[in-house]
Design a protein around this motif. Sequence first.
Motif, PDB file in Angstrom:
ATOM      1  N   THR A   1      21.521 -23.633 -39.890  1.00  0.00           N
ATOM      2  CA  THR A   1      22.200 -22.551 -40.608  1.00  0.00           C
ATOM      3  C   THR A   1      23.640 -22.950 -40.894  1.00  0.00           C
TER       4      THR A   1
ATOM      5  N   ASP B   1      27.181 -11.272 -41.562  1.00  0.00           N
ATOM      6  CA  ASP B   1      27.925 -10.793 -40.405  1.00  0.00           C
ATOM      7  C   ASP B   1      29.128 -10.042 -40.963  1.00  0.00           C
TER       8      ASP B   1
ATOM      9  N   THR C   1      32.998 -24.475 -41.605  1.00  0.00           N
ATOM     10  CA  THR C   1      32.818 -23.294 -42.453  1.00  0.00           C
ATOM     11  C   THR C   1      34.037 -23.048 -43.339  1.00  0.00           C
TER      12      THR C   1
ATOM     13  N   SER D   1      28.480 -24.303 -37.981  1.00  0.00           N
ATOM     14  CA  SER D   1      27.418 -24.625 -38.932  1.00  0.00           C
ATOM     15  C   SER D   1      26.876 -26.008 -38.601  1.00  0.00           C
TER      16      SER D   1
ATOM     17  N   TRP E   1      27.249 -21.204 -41.989  1.00  0.00           N
ATOM     18  CA  TRP E   1      27.952 -19.937 -42.166  1.00  0.00           C
ATOM     19  C   TRP E   1      28.989 -20.109 -43.240  1.00  0.00           C
TER      20      TRP E   1
ATOM     21  N   LEU F   1      31.137 -13.015 -42.766  1.00  0.00           N
ATOM     22  CA  LEU F   1      30.442 -14.282 -42.965  1.00  0.00           C
ATOM     23  C   LEU F   1      29.032 -14.044 -43.508  1.00  0.00           C
TER      24      LEU F   1
ATOM     25  N   ALA G   1      25.176 -15.994 -43.666  1.00  0.00           N
ATOM     26  CA  ALA G   1      24.368 -17.123 -43.202  1.00  0.00           C
ATOM     27  C   ALA G   1      23.597 -17.701 -44.382  1.00  0.00           C
TER      28      ALA G   1
END
Lengths: 232, 361
Positions: free
Chosen positions: B258, B244, B349, B295, B260, B249, B251
């Motif tokens: 997932t 992203d 995260t 996350s 991040w 970020l 993944a």
Amino acid sequence: MADFLSPAEWAAVFLSLRVAIVATLASLPFGVFAAYALARWHFPGKTLLAALLYLPLVLPPVVTGYVLLIAFGRRGIFGAVLADLGIVLSFHWTGAALACAVMGFPLMVRAMRLSFEATDPRLVEAAGTLGANPIVGFFLVSLPLALPGIIAGATLAFARALGEFGATITFVANIPGETQTIASAIYTFIQVPGGDAAALRLTLVSIVIALAAVIASEIIQRQGEKRLARSA
Amino acid sequence: MIDVDVTRRIGAFCLRVAFQNSAGITALFGRSGAGKSMTIGLIAGLAHPDEGRIALDARLLVDTKSNVFVPSHKRRIGVVFQDSHLFPHLGVKQNLLFGRWFAPRAERKIDFDAVVETLGIGRLLNRAPALLSGGERQRVAIGRALLSCPRLLLLDEPFAALDLQRRLEILPLIEALRDEFKIPIVYVSHAMEEVARLAARVVVLDEGRVVAEGDPADVLRPAVSEDPRFGGASVLTMHVGKRDTAYGLTALAHPAGTIWLAGPAGAEGQRVRILVKATDVTLSAAPPHGLSVQSMLRGTLAAIETAGPLALVEIALAGEGRLAALATRRAIDELALHPGDPVFALIKTAALDERAVGGAG
């Protein structure tokens, strides 16, 4: 310039220089070895050895000279053996060099030992892990790092040799042209009437030589320290 | 391969270790005083063991029974020490080339320019070691050890004295060394992030003994017996997913969900390992809503170990892997969680940095 001193006085000056240089250079390898051994190795009798090496520093020079005479005189323990080999030390300028070397040795070893002790032994270990054997490690790492102290030690020994009087005159006497150094020449001139001028001239010469030696060693040492300070 | 089985006593401390390394990086992991550096000294030949043997490949280096002791300069084992031990009277270039003269000509396989390039020390070559920063000095020390073309490289907490930022810069270099020069490395550390990231195999030392050894994901599992607030963490193997870029970020995908990660983490599709501290994991009995945590990994509760007011919860993640979470005993009771129940593990995260991520090579 050459008229400043009489031929006999020049002879004393050159003899002093020769004796001091030979004494310093000849004792240098032994001094480095002894200093390194005392700084780095542990062995039985180390304290006794150190005490023996430092003994000439505290004994009256006459005693040291007399011990040398007993050991290295023509009928001495080592002297007789050396005489058979054609090496004569007593009443000979080489004997003066030996006396000076013995007297200067403690000063030399002391300065060098401090210098070796100040170098990081882990650097030699690091050299080992890179493949350098102990002898190569000594010459490539320990010796260059201790160089300022080695120069200081050699200078001290040289200065001591120039000034040495008691042990020399006891061991090899005061023979003009053979064993009469600046110090013993000055002593002789003071004993005779009218010798004051000659004694004074030799005094000036010895001050000049001593100053030059100390200044030269200061300069060399400062350069060495500067090089290491960049990196310490 | 190094095969170590030695005993050495110093005062009341007794070191008794036996282990072998694997290809790539083997970590010697443990708190300070566990005997890690002592082990390194024995392998390098800087100390004699009281008993035991050490062999490198087929070559016997130490065997107290048959009185074999190969001195360090004949072992061809490179060491990078905690403080670099660069030669202060030599320049950087002479330091780098020092060991090269002693390597047999046929074994001088490691190229000077390649090492300088990989370590990024080209502009330092004419400097004196005293003018280098701590990180630069360690890079030169690594280069110096590498250029002696050793059969094994020992790194003894080489970055212990560096700050976090410098470590982040240097860790990828160690991975590059591993991949480029193919020298087996034994890496000593007490930093779990470093070990999780770098090592293919971990040997855990405690009070002079090997207490665990194996894959980082298995070995670095926290035990509740020692205070899990320190050192409790899990290692997960994941795949790098899409980025992203607008928010910076990345993944990381796992069958269970997932994660991040703030910052980059390698190319898409690459397998990576990530270290998650047990204190950074929050448990939920139901899928959460309205939280800032993004996350989330699904799994079932596998085990609960309690220690005083704390509980260490082990979650079997959907797919594979286990994740440890630390909570209070009361929280577990109020959620009415029991082994076998489905749980949702939330990971903050912001608690994860790229230092925790390494190639799972």
